[in-house]
Each structure stands twice: as C-alpha cells, then as structure tokens.
Write a protein that holds these residues in place. Structure first.
Motif, PDB file in Angstrom:
ATOM      1  N   ALA A  79     -15.947  18.841 -35.055  1.00  0.00           N
ATOM      2  CA  ALA A  79     -17.834  17.593 -35.684  1.00  0.00           C
ATOM      3  C   ALA A  79     -17.485  17.387 -37.052  1.00  0.00           C
ATOM      4  O   ALA A  79     -17.558  16.249 -37.441  1.00  0.00           O
ATOM      5  N   LYS A  80     -17.606  18.725 -38.221  1.00  0.00           N
ATOM      6  CA  LYS A  80     -17.206  19.115 -39.539  1.00  0.00           C
ATOM      7  C   LYS A  80     -16.265  18.403 -40.201  1.00  0.00           C
ATOM      8  O   LYS A  80     -15.637  18.016 -41.162  1.00  0.00           O
ATOM      9  N   GLU A  81     -14.850  19.443 -38.754  1.00  0.00           N
ATOM     10  CA  GLU A  81     -13.562  18.820 -39.930  1.00  0.00           C
ATOM     11  C   GLU A  81     -14.026  16.882 -39.482  1.00  0.00           C
ATOM     12  O   GLU A  81     -12.446  16.692 -40.747  1.00  0.00           O
ATOM     13  N   LYS A  82     -13.549  16.171 -38.581  1.00  0.00           N
ATOM     14  CA  LYS A  82     -13.836  14.657 -38.831  1.00  0.00           C
ATOM     15  C   LYS A  82     -14.910  14.570 -39.402  1.00  0.00           C
ATOM     16  O   LYS A  82     -14.608  13.017 -39.559  1.00  0.00           O
ATOM     17  N   GLY A  83     -15.669  14.316 -39.549  1.00  0.00           N
ATOM     18  CA  GLY A  83     -17.080  13.929 -40.227  1.00  0.00           C
ATOM     19  C   GLY A  83     -17.655  13.113 -38.838  1.00  0.00           C
ATOM     20  O   GLY A  83     -17.883  12.150 -40.258  1.00  0.00           O
ATOM     21  N   PHE A  84     -18.277  13.737 -38.168  1.00  0.00           N
ATOM     22  CA  PHE A  84     -19.048  12.736 -37.251  1.00  0.00           C
ATOM     23  C   PHE A  84     -20.412  12.161 -37.664  1.00  0.00           C
ATOM     24  O   PHE A  84     -21.030  12.930 -38.395  1.00  0.00           O
ATOM     25  N   THR A  85     -20.251  11.593 -37.257  1.00  0.00           N
ATOM     26  CA  THR A  85     -21.484  10.460 -37.758  1.00  0.00           C
ATOM     27  C   THR A  85     -22.421  10.263 -36.902  1.00  0.00           C
ATOM     28  O   THR A  85     -23.449   9.984 -37.061  1.00  0.00           O
ATOM     29  N   PHE A  86     -22.631  11.459 -35.569  1.00  0.00           N
ATOM     30  CA  PHE A  86     -22.799  10.690 -34.361  1.00  0.00           C
ATOM     31  C   PHE A  86     -23.104  12.231 -33.845  1.00  0.00           C
ATOM     32  O   PHE A  86     -22.864  12.786 -34.006  1.00  0.00           O
ATOM     33  N   PRO A  87     -24.263  12.070 -32.783  1.00  0.00           N
ATOM     34  CA  PRO A  87     -24.185  13.230 -32.341  1.00  0.00           C
ATOM     35  C   PRO A  87     -23.708  13.359 -31.513  1.00  0.00           C
ATOM     36  O   PRO A  87     -22.726  12.739 -30.480  1.00  0.00           O
ATOM     37  N   TYR A  88     -23.039  14.569 -30.799  1.00  0.00           N
ATOM     38  CA  TYR A  88     -22.406  15.278 -30.181  1.00  0.00           C
ATOM     39  C   TYR A  88     -22.658  16.154 -29.419  1.00  0.00           C
ATOM     40  O   TYR A  88     -22.955  17.119 -29.725  1.00  0.00           O
ATOM     41  N   LEU A  89     -23.325  15.864 -28.144  1.00  0.00           N
ATOM     42  CA  LEU A  89     -24.051  16.268 -26.972  1.00  0.00           C
ATOM     43  C   LEU A  89     -23.060  16.743 -25.911  1.00  0.00           C
ATOM     44  O   LEU A  89     -22.404  16.668 -25.868  1.00  0.00           O
TER      45      LEU A  89
END
Length: 214
Positions: A117-127
């Motif tokens: 998530a950090k590598e891709k810059g997720f802008t949403f929750p990753y549950l």
C-alpha cells in the motif's frame, strides 16, 4: 463388503470436502444483484478496524477483493487507485479487502499489505479478511472481484458484481469500463446496463485441504 464400505466412506469424505470448499469460497451462493450486503468490521493496514458504517457521507461503495500476489490484481492496482480518486469525492469510495489465507500466501499478510500500500500510494483502506468470513458472504471467488453497493434506507444494496473492465492486460485497450459505468449510472439515477460480469483473476486461496484453487 469391506471394499464397499471403504468406497462409501471415501465418497462421503469427498462430498464433505466439496461442501466445505463451496461454503468457504462462496461458490454456491453469495450476494446477488438487489441483495442487502451486511456490514463488517475488518482490520486496516493502519491497525484500525473499518466498517462501511464509518463512511457517514458515502452514497455507496466500490468493494474490491484483491491481494498482493495475484498477477491480475497487480495489473489492476493502478485502475483501482484511479477509481477511488475519481469516485470517492463523489460518494463512492473504494474499500479493498484481502481475502487469501496467509498461511498459503504469506506475501499477502498484513505486513506485506502495509508495504504494498505504501509502495503504490493506496488512497483507500486495505483490509484483511483474516478469518475468511466476509468474502464468502459476498460470493467473491477471484482477486480482483468487484462489488458496487448503493447506500439506501434499507441498507447497502448490491448493484454490480464482476470485473473492473473488459481488458485486464492493457488499460489502454479497454472498451467497456464496467465499474465506472455502474457508478456513473447510480450517480445519475439511471439503470445500470451491465449489472453482472465474469470476474477475471486468481482464485481466492483457502485451506489447502479444502481448496480447489490452482
């Protein structure tokens, strides 16, 4: 006689295993178009528990079952990020859920999820669906597998199920953006043209003894 008993026992065992596999993977059920999706409470990569009810101002949700290790899911990551950036401000945020058994796919565990998530810059929750109790209710079988929900007084109604678009290999070659068209129709108060498509991706990984995945 003994041989017959052994054959019957073996057959019963196969049936039991098949039944359990179906119940785990959602292959025999899961939500259909028009069903009310139950809320859930799952751990996010930041350590907090997240539920759909947390999004007070949402008009609906783009729920995706995805993971780090599936090549199809990886190919769709940028498109999922784009969906959230486009539709979260309009009331339809992306909610990503990782459904795999991490004993089978250790690179899908919470630490790996945080890193990805950090590598891709997720802008949403990753549950993480650690207990694998949520994806069977949805009937999700693939990563990625998409569900568009509309928030109503009755609850979160399932409006679309299936693929993100019609070309997992090349985003530039996509001709039909199923999820976008579904959300656009809901925002416009119109009927969704294609309410269900076939999800393309890797099978969700469950316990080895009961798994029918590759």
């Amino acid at each position: 006689m003994k041989k017959t008993i052994k054959l019957i026992s073996a057959a019963c065992m196969v049936l039991l295993i098949s039944a359990f596999t179906i119940s785990k993977t959602g292959g025999s059920g899961g939500y259909k178009i028009g069903d009310i999706a139950e809320d859930f409470s799952l751990k996010n990569i930041d350590g907090n528990m997240v539920s759909l009810a947390d999004y007070k101002d949402a008009k609906g949700y783009i729920v995706t079952f995805t993971c780090n290790t599936c090549p199809y899911a990886v190919m769709y990551e940028d498109r999922i990020i784009a969906l959230d950036k486009k539709y979260a401000p309009k009331g339809y945020p992306v909610i990503a859920i990782m459904p795999n058994d991490t004993n089978i796919k250790p690179d899908d565990d919470l630490d790996a999820m945080k890193k990805r998530a950090k590598e891709k810059g997720f802008t949403f929750p990753y549950l993480i669906d650690k207990e694998q109790t949520v994806f069977p209710k949805y009937g999700a079988t693939k990563t990625p597998h998409m569900f568009v929900l509309k928030k109503t007084k009755k609850g979160n109604v399932v409006k679309y199920i299936g693929a993100i678009d019609d070309n997992y290999k090349d985003a530039s070659a996509v001709t039909t953006k199923y999820v976008e068209e579904a959300v656009d129709a809901l925002l416009a108060g119109e009927e969704i043209k294609e309410k269900e498509t076939k999800a393309i991706g890797c099978s969700i990984k469950v316990a080895k003894a009961t798994s029918s995945v590759n």
